[in-house]
Design a protein around this motif. Structure first.
Motif, PDB file in Angstrom:
ATOM      1  N   LEU A   1       6.692   5.131  -5.877  1.00 62.19           N
ATOM      2  CA  LEU A   1       5.863   5.915  -4.960  1.00 62.19           C
ATOM      3  C   LEU A   1       6.360   5.850  -3.521  1.00 62.19           C
ATOM      4  CD1 LEU A   1       2.260   5.034  -6.234  1.00 62.19           C
ATOM      5  CD2 LEU A   1       3.470   7.217  -6.503  1.00 62.19           C
ATOM      6  N   ALA A   2       7.305   4.951  -3.250  1.00 65.54           N
ATOM      7  CA  ALA A   2       7.794   4.775  -1.882  1.00 65.54           C
ATOM      8  C   ALA A   2       8.684   5.941  -1.462  1.00 65.54           C
ATOM      9  CB  ALA A   2       8.569   3.463  -1.761  1.00 65.54           C
ATOM     10  N   GLU A   3       8.713   6.204  -0.154  1.00 61.91           N
ATOM     11  CA  GLU A   3       9.618   7.205   0.400  1.00 61.91           C
ATOM     12  C   GLU A   3      11.067   6.761   0.186  1.00 61.91           C
ATOM     13  OE1 GLU A   3       9.034  10.050   1.720  1.00 61.91           O
ATOM     14  OE2 GLU A   3       6.989  10.079   2.493  1.00 61.91           O
ATOM     15  N   PRO A   4      12.000   7.720   0.042  1.00 58.02           N
ATOM     16  CA  PRO A   4      13.414   7.349  -0.178  1.00 58.02           C
ATOM     17  C   PRO A   4      13.997   6.485   0.937  1.00 58.02           C
ATOM     18  CG  PRO A   4      13.051   9.676  -0.649  1.00 58.02           C
ATOM     19  CD  PRO A   4      11.792   9.171  -0.029  1.00 58.02           C
TER      20      PRO A   4
ATOM     21  N   ARG B   1       0.506   5.278  -0.866  1.00 56.76           N
ATOM     22  CA  ARG B   1       0.244   6.303  -1.884  1.00 56.76           C
ATOM     23  C   ARG B   1      -0.490   5.777  -3.111  1.00 56.76           C
ATOM     24  NH1 ARG B   1       5.425   8.429  -0.229  1.00 56.76           N
ATOM     25  NH2 ARG B   1       5.164  10.592   0.465  1.00 56.76           N
ATOM     26  N   ALA B   2      -0.636   4.482  -3.263  1.00 60.27           N
ATOM     27  CA  ALA B   2      -1.209   3.902  -4.483  1.00 60.27           C
ATOM     28  C   ALA B   2      -2.591   4.481  -4.786  1.00 60.27           C
ATOM     29  CB  ALA B   2      -1.291   2.383  -4.353  1.00 60.27           C
ATOM     30  N   ALA B   3      -2.855   4.703  -6.052  1.00 59.11           N
ATOM     31  CA  ALA B   3      -4.113   5.325  -6.480  1.00 59.11           C
ATOM     32  C   ALA B   3      -5.251   4.312  -6.527  1.00 59.11           C
ATOM     33  CB  ALA B   3      -3.938   5.956  -7.865  1.00 59.11           C
TER      34      ALA B   3
ATOM     35  N   ALA C   1     -13.758   9.811  -2.117  1.00 58.07           N
ATOM     36  CA  ALA C   1     -12.495  10.094  -1.437  1.00 58.07           C
ATOM     37  C   ALA C   1     -11.388  10.417  -2.436  1.00 58.07           C
ATOM     38  CB  ALA C   1     -12.086   8.909  -0.570  1.00 58.07           C
ATOM     39  N   VAL C   2     -10.603  11.435  -2.118  1.00 54.63           N
ATOM     40  CA  VAL C   2      -9.477  11.855  -2.954  1.00 54.63           C
ATOM     41  C   VAL C   2      -8.256  12.011  -2.059  1.00 54.63           C
ATOM     42  CG1 VAL C   2     -10.944  13.018  -4.651  1.00 54.63           C
ATOM     43  CG2 VAL C   2     -10.062  14.301  -2.685  1.00 54.63           C
ATOM     44  N   PRO C   3      -7.045  12.017  -2.639  1.00 59.75           N
ATOM     45  CA  PRO C   3      -5.849  12.150  -1.809  1.00 59.75           C
ATOM     46  C   PRO C   3      -5.851  13.445  -0.987  1.00 59.75           C
ATOM     47  CG  PRO C   3      -5.249  11.376  -3.982  1.00 59.75           C
ATOM     48  CD  PRO C   3      -6.697  11.749  -4.049  1.00 59.75           C
ATOM     49  N   LEU C   4      -5.409  13.332   0.236  1.00 54.90           N
ATOM     50  CA  LEU C   4      -5.287  14.477   1.121  1.00 54.90           C
ATOM     51  C   LEU C   4      -4.007  15.251   0.806  1.00 54.90           C
ATOM     52  CD1 LEU C   4      -6.699  15.839   3.527  1.00 54.90           C
ATOM     53  CD2 LEU C   4      -5.428  14.303   5.037  1.00 54.90           C
ATOM     54  N   GLU C   5      -2.977  14.514   0.454  1.00 53.18           N
ATOM     55  CA  GLU C   5      -1.697  15.109   0.045  1.00 53.18           C
ATOM     56  C   GLU C   5      -1.304  14.465  -1.283  1.00 53.18           C
ATOM     57  OE1 GLU C   5       2.446  14.348   1.911  1.00 53.18           O
ATOM     58  OE2 GLU C   5       1.658  16.103   2.975  1.00 53.18           O
ATOM     59  N   PRO C   6      -1.750  15.025  -2.412  1.00 57.72           N
ATOM     60  CA  PRO C   6      -1.567  14.361  -3.712  1.00 57.72           C
ATOM     61  C   PRO C   6      -0.104  14.163  -4.087  1.00 57.72           C
ATOM     62  CG  PRO C   6      -3.190  16.123  -3.855  1.00 57.72           C
ATOM     63  CD  PRO C   6      -2.514  16.266  -2.519  1.00 57.72           C
TER      64      PRO C   6
ATOM     65  N   ALA D   1       2.486  12.948  -7.602  1.00 60.82           N
ATOM     66  CA  ALA D   1       2.535  13.298  -9.023  1.00 60.82           C
ATOM     67  C   ALA D   1       1.601  12.438  -9.864  1.00 60.82           C
ATOM     68  CB  ALA D   1       3.960  13.183  -9.517  1.00 60.82           C
ATOM     69  N   ALA D   2       1.520  11.153  -9.532  1.00 56.99           N
ATOM     70  CA  ALA D   2       0.672  10.249 -10.312  1.00 56.99           C
ATOM     71  C   ALA D   2      -0.800  10.551 -10.048  1.00 56.99           C
ATOM     72  CB  ALA D   2       0.988   8.797  -9.952  1.00 56.99           C
ATOM     73  N   PRO D   3      -1.641  10.515 -11.071  1.00 54.51           N
ATOM     74  CA  PRO D   3      -3.073  10.813 -10.884  1.00 54.51           C
ATOM     75  C   PRO D   3      -3.725   9.898  -9.848  1.00 54.51           C
ATOM     76  CG  PRO D   3      -2.519  10.742 -13.217  1.00 54.51           C
ATOM     77  CD  PRO D   3      -1.318  10.241 -12.482  1.00 54.51           C
TER      78      PRO D   3
END
Length: 267
Positions: A13-16, A99-101, A118-123, A125-127
């Motif tokens: 989930l980390a940025e490159p 990004r962790a769910a 609360a839900v992700p603002l910018e989802p 791929a992982a649920p």
């Protein structure tokens, strides 16, 4: 230990560009005590050594940019040497923790300021994973009251809580992003947020935001916005390992600003 942390904060989930995972230490070494902190500063290392911790888990990386050596006369190299000499490992969960769910940095911030559903603002791929969160307050309040609620919920810092917007504006839907989340302003507007709570908002985006319909801005210290994640992460690790590892949250404030001077308004 490392497997338990990565199960919660998937490195994928980390940025490159990010540098997450085990920075120093033997992954096979037995861990009995873990200290959680936002930043791997020398003061936090002092605390880890004094506490007899075997592992230091921080949100921010120690070595984010490429390095070709860690000499002890370099500030970051000195941290590495001190940790190794003390037998303390260092593990970083940065943008993967963002990004962790369900138990990430913005989840903790959302809960701290009273948001529900609360839900992700910018989802991602992982649920349930993704940057930022948007949720609602149980009751609508004014922007001024919301700012006071934020100030009470987060660690006190010299910068305090800065607000761009009408203090009487009604706030019900709130977007949050722990750390530097100014880039999510458009996503917050699209989600119908009344205010975006984040850190490090720059002057020009704040001015531009005030000129168009959309969320008010609530800006707090970077450190303060990410601190609520520490007790959440510590408690999860403690439970995931069946209570066999002692976990502690650092008492050191790693916000770099030490004081503020308010000048008189000039005519």
């Amino acid at each position: 230990m490392i497997a338990a942390l990565e199960a919660r904060y998937d490195p994928a989930l980390a940025e490159p560009w990010d540098a997450v995972g085990l920075v120093c230490g033997d992954p096979a070494e037995q861990v009995r005590s873990v200290l959680f902190a936002v930043d791997p500063t020398s003061a936090v290392v002092d605390e880890a050594i004094a506490a007899g911790a075997d592992l230091l888990v921080t949100h921010h990386p120690l070595l984010l940019t490429p390095v070709h050596g860690v000499p002890a006369d370099d500030p970051k190299g000195r941290v590495v040497h001190r940790l190794v000499r003390a037998g303390i490992g260092l593990f970083v969960a940065h943008t993967n923790a963002d990004r962790a769910a369900g138990h990430g940095v913005s989840d903790a911030l959302a809960a701290a300021v009273g948001l529900v559903d609360a839900v992700p603002l910018e989802p991602a791929a992982a649920p349930g994973a993704g940057l930022g969160r948007v949720g609602v307050l149980r009751e609508g309040i004014s922007l001024g009251q919301f700012a006071e609620q934020v100030a009470m919920a987060l660690p006190t810092t010299p910068g305090g809580v800065r607000v761009a917007g009408d203090p009487e504006r009604l706030v019900r839907t709130v977007a949050v992003c722990g750390g530097s989340g100014g880039s999510l302003l458009a996503a917050a507007a699209a989600a119908g947020a009344d205010v975006l709570l984040t850190s490090d908002v720059k002057h020009h985006p704040a001015v531009d935001a005030a000129e168009v319909p959309g969320p008010a801005l609530c800006d707090v210290a970077h450190y303060a916005s990410e601190w609520p994640w520490l007790p959440v992460a510590a408690d999860l690790l403690h439970r995931d390992l069946g209570g066999q590892v002692q976990v502690t949250v650092s008492g050191r404030r790693t916000d770099p600003w030490t004081f503020r001077v308010d000048g008189r308004l000039r005519r």
